[in-house]
Scaffold this motif. Structure first.
Motif, PDB file in Angstrom:
ATOM      1  N   GLN A 185       0.835  -1.206   0.000  1.00 21.05           N
ATOM      2  CA  GLN A 185       0.000   0.000   0.000  1.00 21.05           C
ATOM      3  C   GLN A 185       0.871   1.258   0.000  1.00 21.05           C
ATOM      4  O   GLN A 185       0.589   2.220  -0.702  1.00 21.05           O
ATOM      5  N   ARG A 186       1.938   1.225   0.785  1.00 15.71           N
ATOM      6  CA  ARG A 186       2.845   2.377   0.843  1.00 15.71           C
ATOM      7  C   ARG A 186       3.467   2.619  -0.528  1.00 15.71           C
ATOM      8  O   ARG A 186       3.581   3.762  -0.967  1.00 15.71           O
ATOM      9  N   TRP A 187       3.893   1.544  -1.219  1.00 14.16           N
ATOM     10  CA  TRP A 187       4.463   1.659  -2.564  1.00 14.16           C
ATOM     11  C   TRP A 187       3.439   2.309  -3.499  1.00 14.16           C
ATOM     12  O   TRP A 187       3.769   3.249  -4.233  1.00 14.16           O
ATOM     13  N   LYS A 188       2.221   1.806  -3.464  1.00 17.04           N
ATOM     14  CA  LYS A 188       1.164   2.315  -4.340  1.00 17.04           C
ATOM     15  C   LYS A 188       0.918   3.803  -4.077  1.00 17.04           C
ATOM     16  O   LYS A 188       0.820   4.601  -5.022  1.00 17.04           O
ATOM     17  N   ASP A 189       0.830   4.181  -2.809  1.00 16.56           N
ATOM     18  CA  ASP A 189       0.591   5.580  -2.446  1.00 16.56           C
ATOM     19  C   ASP A 189       1.740   6.479  -2.913  1.00 16.56           C
ATOM     20  O   ASP A 189       1.514   7.549  -3.485  1.00 16.56           O
ATOM     21  N   LEU A 190       2.972   6.051  -2.664  1.00 18.39           N
ATOM     22  CA  LEU A 190       4.138   6.852  -3.042  1.00 18.39           C
ATOM     23  C   LEU A 190       4.283   6.945  -4.559  1.00 18.39           C
ATOM     24  O   LEU A 190       4.636   7.999  -5.086  1.00 18.39           O
ATOM     25  N   LYS A 191       4.014   5.852  -5.240  1.00 22.72           N
ATOM     26  CA  LYS A 191       4.078   5.859  -6.704  1.00 22.72           C
ATOM     27  C   LYS A 191       3.060   6.856  -7.263  1.00 22.72           C
ATOM     28  O   LYS A 191       3.364   7.608  -8.182  1.00 22.72           O
ATOM     29  N   GLY A 192       1.868   6.878  -6.670  1.00 26.12           N
ATOM     30  CA  GLY A 192       0.838   7.817  -7.086  1.00 26.12           C
ATOM     31  C   GLY A 192       1.228   9.267  -6.847  1.00 26.12           C
ATOM     32  O   GLY A 192       0.734  10.168  -7.520  1.00 26.12           O
ATOM     33  N   GLN A 193       2.138   9.494  -5.906  1.00 28.57           N
ATOM     34  CA  GLN A 193       2.626  10.843  -5.613  1.00 28.57           C
ATOM     35  C   GLN A 193       3.843  11.216  -6.464  1.00 28.57           C
ATOM     36  O   GLN A 193       4.387  12.308  -6.331  1.00 28.57           O
TER      37      GLN A 193
END
Length: 153
Positions: A127-135
């Motif tokens: 989830q952290r990867w997904k959130d950071l990638k989206g940023q």
């Protein structure tokens, strides 16, 4: 090295080794670069464990470090904390046990270390990867192989 989106954020997926084995090695390499390090933990117990481990991880050496709640914290090459502050001016931030990442602008590189054998940790890292990638963060993913660490993304 930073770019317009902030520091490099490297995910380390532990599959064969433990945090106690990997963290001292990564901290040693950080110091060799001439950088200071901040290790952020979520729980006091983990802070105590890491504190002890850095003094005893090898019979012939140790990693000089301190805790953020002790005197002269800002002078430490490696600082252990539960705080979101960066009192030692660290260039490298180490996130363990799902602790909060917080603001990353003051760091050159952030390491998010998680145990792939723990379903909760794995889900949180994804989830952290997904959130950071989206940023638009500058991400890299490292996994353990029989030959050592391999950059997989």
């Amino acid at each position: 090295m930073t770019d317009a989106t902030g520091p490099e954020i490297w995910f380390y997926h532990l599959e064969r080794s433990t945090l106690d084995q990997v963290l001292p090695e990564l901290l040693g390499r950080t110091l060799q670069r001439g950088w200071r390090a901040l290790v952020r933990v979520a729980e006091e117990r983990r802070l105590e464990d890491i504190d002890e481990r850095l003094w005893t991880f090898r019979e012939d050496s140790f990693l000089a470090h301190g805790r953020a709640d002790e005197a002269n914290a800002g002078r430490q090459p490696i600082l252990l904390t539960q705080s979101m502050e960066n009192p030692n001016g660290a260039q490298a931030l180490f996130i363990v046990d799902g602790s909060e990442l917080g603001a990353t602008e003051s760091y050159q590189r952030c390491f998010i270390i998680f145990d792939g054998r723990d379903d909760t940790a794995l889900t949180g890292a994804r989830q952290r990867w997904k959130d950071l990638k989206g940023q638009g963060a500058n991400l890299a993913y490292w996994k353990q192989t029989d030959e050592g660490w391999q950059k997989a993304a």
